[in-house]
Design a protein around this motif. Structure first.
Motif, PDB file in Angstrom:
ATOM      1  N   ALA A  66      10.608 -24.841  -0.842  1.00 45.41           N
ATOM      2  CA  ALA A  66      11.532 -26.045  -0.621  1.00 45.41           C
ATOM      3  C   ALA A  66      12.559 -25.398   1.064  1.00 45.41           C
ATOM      4  N   LEU A  67      13.219 -24.710   0.539  1.00 45.79           N
ATOM      5  CA  LEU A  67      13.969 -24.238   1.281  1.00 45.79           C
ATOM      6  C   LEU A  67      13.483 -23.521   2.315  1.00 45.79           C
ATOM      7  N   LYS A  93      18.788 -31.129   4.609  1.00 50.97           N
ATOM      8  CA  LYS A  93      20.034 -31.888   4.845  1.00 50.97           C
ATOM      9  C   LYS A  93      20.853 -30.658   5.155  1.00 50.97           C
ATOM     10  N   VAL A  94      20.840 -29.646   4.564  1.00 51.20           N
ATOM     11  CA  VAL A  94      21.477 -27.949   4.348  1.00 51.20           C
ATOM     12  C   VAL A  94      21.293 -27.585   5.602  1.00 51.20           C
ATOM     13  N   ILE A  95      20.151 -27.729   6.148  1.00 53.89           N
ATOM     14  CA  ILE A  95      19.332 -27.371   6.511  1.00 53.89           C
ATOM     15  C   ILE A  95      19.007 -27.227   8.656  1.00 53.89           C
ATOM     16  N   GLY A  96      19.241 -28.367   8.334  1.00 51.43           N
ATOM     17  CA  GLY A  96      19.641 -29.349   9.757  1.00 51.43           C
ATOM     18  C   GLY A  96      17.960 -30.013  10.219  1.00 51.43           C
ATOM     19  N   PHE A  97      17.190 -29.942   8.875  1.00 50.16           N
ATOM     20  CA  PHE A  97      15.465 -30.239   9.154  1.00 50.16           C
ATOM     21  C   PHE A  97      15.159 -31.775   9.373  1.00 50.16           C
ATOM     22  N   ASN A  98      14.648 -32.555  10.800  1.00 54.53           N
ATOM     23  CA  ASN A  98      14.546 -34.345  10.641  1.00 54.53           C
ATOM     24  C   ASN A  98      13.651 -34.949  10.642  1.00 54.53           C
ATOM     25  N   GLY A  99      12.900 -34.641  10.293  1.00 56.76           N
ATOM     26  CA  GLY A  99      11.879 -35.108  10.660  1.00 56.76           C
ATOM     27  C   GLY A  99      11.097 -35.602   9.229  1.00 56.76           C
ATOM     28  N   SER A 100       9.768 -35.900   8.811  1.00 52.68           N
ATOM     29  CA  SER A 100       9.594 -36.384   6.943  1.00 52.68           C
ATOM     30  C   SER A 100       9.183 -35.927   6.434  1.00 52.68           C
ATOM     31  N   PHE A 101       9.108 -36.567   5.348  1.00 51.22           N
ATOM     32  CA  PHE A 101       8.003 -35.605   4.385  1.00 51.22           C
ATOM     33  C   PHE A 101       6.788 -36.300   4.433  1.00 51.22           C
ATOM     34  N   VAL A 102       5.549 -35.620   3.871  1.00 52.26           N
ATOM     35  CA  VAL A 102       3.936 -36.004   3.468  1.00 52.26           C
ATOM     36  C   VAL A 102       3.721 -35.357   1.706  1.00 52.26           C
ATOM     37  N   HIS A 103       3.749 -36.786   0.817  1.00 52.66           N
ATOM     38  CA  HIS A 103       3.565 -36.295  -0.249  1.00 52.66           C
ATOM     39  C   HIS A 103       1.996 -36.097  -0.317  1.00 52.66           C
ATOM     40  N   TYR A 138      16.139 -34.120  -3.347  1.00 49.40           N
ATOM     41  CA  TYR A 138      16.079 -31.870  -3.541  1.00 49.40           C
ATOM     42  C   TYR A 138      15.678 -31.428  -2.658  1.00 49.40           C
ATOM     43  N   TYR A 139      14.449 -32.289  -1.971  1.00 53.66           N
ATOM     44  CA  TYR A 139      14.180 -32.129  -0.115  1.00 53.66           C
ATOM     45  C   TYR A 139      14.995 -32.465   0.644  1.00 53.66           C
ATOM     46  N   SER A 140      15.472 -34.270   0.283  1.00 52.03           N
ATOM     47  CA  SER A 140      16.705 -34.703   1.488  1.00 52.03           C
ATOM     48  C   SER A 140      18.129 -33.902   0.860  1.00 52.03           C
ATOM     49  N   ALA A 141      18.604 -32.879   0.498  1.00 55.46           N
ATOM     50  CA  ALA A 141      19.633 -32.254  -0.023  1.00 55.46           C
ATOM     51  C   ALA A 141      19.768 -31.100   0.931  1.00 55.46           C
ATOM     52  N   TRP A 182      32.442 -25.133 -22.012  1.00 54.34           N
ATOM     53  CA  TRP A 182      31.706 -24.068 -20.778  1.00 54.34           C
ATOM     54  C   TRP A 182      31.121 -25.312 -19.814  1.00 54.34           C
ATOM     55  N   THR A 183      31.667 -25.153 -18.067  1.00 55.24           N
ATOM     56  CA  THR A 183      30.360 -25.898 -17.485  1.00 55.24           C
ATOM     57  C   THR A 183      31.081 -25.353 -16.485  1.00 55.24           C
ATOM     58  N   HIS A 184      29.238 -25.586 -15.416  1.00 61.61           N
ATOM     59  CA  HIS A 184      29.732 -25.114 -14.327  1.00 61.61           C
ATOM     60  C   HIS A 184      30.317 -25.554 -13.291  1.00 61.61           C
ATOM     61  N   LYS A 185      30.235 -24.781 -12.584  1.00 64.88           N
ATOM     62  CA  LYS A 185      31.989 -24.848 -11.397  1.00 64.88           C
ATOM     63  C   LYS A 185      30.685 -25.355 -10.202  1.00 64.88           C
ATOM     64  N   TYR A 186      29.657 -25.177  -9.541  1.00 66.60           N
ATOM     65  CA  TYR A 186      29.344 -25.500  -8.001  1.00 66.60           C
ATOM     66  C   TYR A 186      28.344 -26.799  -8.073  1.00 66.60           C
ATOM     67  N   SER A 187      28.760 -27.265  -7.526  1.00 64.92           N
ATOM     68  CA  SER A 187      27.991 -28.785  -6.636  1.00 64.92           C
ATOM     69  C   SER A 187      26.820 -28.626  -6.044  1.00 64.92           C
ATOM     70  N   LEU A 188      25.418 -29.360  -6.229  1.00 64.64           N
ATOM     71  CA  LEU A 188      23.681 -28.899  -5.146  1.00 64.64           C
ATOM     72  C   LEU A 188      24.015 -28.741  -3.970  1.00 64.64           C
ATOM     73  N   GLU A 189      25.188 -29.396  -3.290  1.00 60.79           N
ATOM     74  CA  GLU A 189      25.239 -28.986  -2.312  1.00 60.79           C
ATOM     75  C   GLU A 189      25.909 -27.376  -1.976  1.00 60.79           C
ATOM     76  N   ASP A 190      26.664 -27.154  -2.059  1.00 58.70           N
ATOM     77  CA  ASP A 190      27.483 -25.702  -2.036  1.00 58.70           C
ATOM     78  C   ASP A 190      26.667 -24.884  -2.391  1.00 58.70           C
ATOM     79  N   GLY A 191      25.773 -24.831  -3.356  1.00 59.65           N
ATOM     80  CA  GLY A 191      24.948 -24.049  -3.843  1.00 59.65           C
ATOM     81  C   GLY A 191      23.371 -24.093  -2.855  1.00 59.65           C
ATOM     82  N   LEU A 192      23.698 -25.156  -2.181  1.00 66.08           N
ATOM     83  CA  LEU A 192      21.952 -24.772  -2.023  1.00 66.08           C
ATOM     84  C   LEU A 192      23.052 -24.190   0.050  1.00 66.08           C
ATOM     85  N   LYS A 193      24.091 -24.219   0.219  1.00 64.51           N
ATOM     86  CA  LYS A 193      24.622 -23.486   1.606  1.00 64.51           C
ATOM     87  C   LYS A 193      24.522 -22.329   1.443  1.00 64.51           C
TER      88      LYS A 193
END
Length: 307
Positions: A183-184, A253-263, A247-250, A286-297
């Motif tokens: 997706a990225l 947002k990180v990449i800066g793509f403003n288009g639409s999605f087709v399924h 996930y695609y929306s997140a 044990w627990t994780h440290k990274y949020s989805l946004e931070d990991g994607l960035k």
């Protein structure tokens, strides 16, 4: 400790090495496939005899996305089965007392209720789109169990079962990769080419749990430091999931793509949900440290720097 890490050139292996360099004093052996051919039992035995590691992390594997699994079921079954069997049995023969095997959430039955508990493995049929890979991972995990049982705990061979992963050193491709790097890649290409829409396989409602790979590396060393009290099989996950559409929306947002999605509902999507239970993991501490946004960035930054 002197630790043998198989699969050192893969995404998981390279993240483990990075983590070890930053936070650990262990000696990490990470031979290439030319130095250690995991498909050849005699080669594995000879390597262990020569280097005599104190601990083995088995992270090697033949991996790929849904389409790659569908196209190559024999390779995904046989390669992963041979690698797992060879490293576990050679370690047993060499008297290596501790081995940490990395499994996969694909090991769970397709119809098992979520969140997926460790006890549900082998209770029903597997997801057909990655059955060969899953079978190999199950056999290796059970082989580890048997080694521990037959030696009354003198050998401690245990398995971590991570949820889906993404991060640095992933393979970024629009077709062959796992969902997040695919997706990225697609969204980055769409942005740079000024495309107005991006295709999503299926209707986007299937839910997945993706963890940033550095979190898994942290979990691996936490497990090593607390190996005596670690269960024989232990999920490593976040405790929550997102839909493919989310996930695609997140990522957009990180990449800066403003288009639409087709399924494209003709494409395979696999299981509708695959969320691992973290009940035992929370007890383990044990627990994780990274949020989805931070990991994607961090993942996108790596992609930009390496492509």
């Amino acid at each position: 400790m002197k630790i043998l890490l198989t699969g050192g050139s893969g995404m998981v292996g390279r993240n483990i090495q990075d983590y070890a360099q930053l936070y650990r004093d262990d000696e990490i052996l990470h031979p290439s496939s030319h130095e250690l051919n995991l498909l050849d039992f005699e080669s594995v035995k000879a390597y262990l005899k020569k280097h005599q590691p104190d601990f083995v992390i088995h992270a090697a594997g033949t991996v790929g996305g849904i389409q790659a699994n569908i196209n190559n079921p024999i390779k995904f079954l046989v390669d992963n089965l041979d690698m797992g069997r060879n490293i576990v049995m050679a370690a047993k023969e060499a008297g290596i007392k501790k081995l940490l095997n990395l499994g996969s959430s694909c090991m769970y039955p397709r119809s098992a209720p979520n969140p997926l508990r460790e006890e549900q493995i082998l209770t029903n049929t597997l997801e057909p789109t990655n059955e060969g890979y899953a079978l190999a991972k199950i056999v290796t995990a059970k082989l580890c169990n048997y080694c521990s049982q037959e030696t009354d705990g003198a050998l401690q061979y245990k398995t971590l079962i991570p949820c889906n992963l993404y991060g640095k050193y992933d393979k970024f491709d629009g077709v062959k990769s796992h969902m997040i790097p695919a997706a990225l890649y697609k969204l980055h290409q769409a942005k740079t080419q000024s495309d107005t829409d991006v295709q999503i396989w299926g209707d986007g409602t299937a839910r997945r749990e993706f963890m940033y790979a550095e979190d898994l590396a942290d979990a691996v060393f936490y497990a090593i430091d607390n190996f005596e009290r670690m269960p024989d099989m232990l999920n490593i996950g976040l405790g929550h999931d997102f839909s493919i559409n989310e996930y695609y929306s997140a990522i957009a947002k990180v990449i800066g793509f403003n288009g639409s999605f087709v399924h494209d509902i003709t494409k395979p999507v696999g299981m509708k949900q695959k969320l691992v239970s973290t009940e035992k993991l929370e007890e383990f501490g044990w627990t994780h440290k990274y949020s989805l946004e931070d990991g994607l960035k961090k993942t996108y930054q790596y992609y930009l720097e390496s492509n």
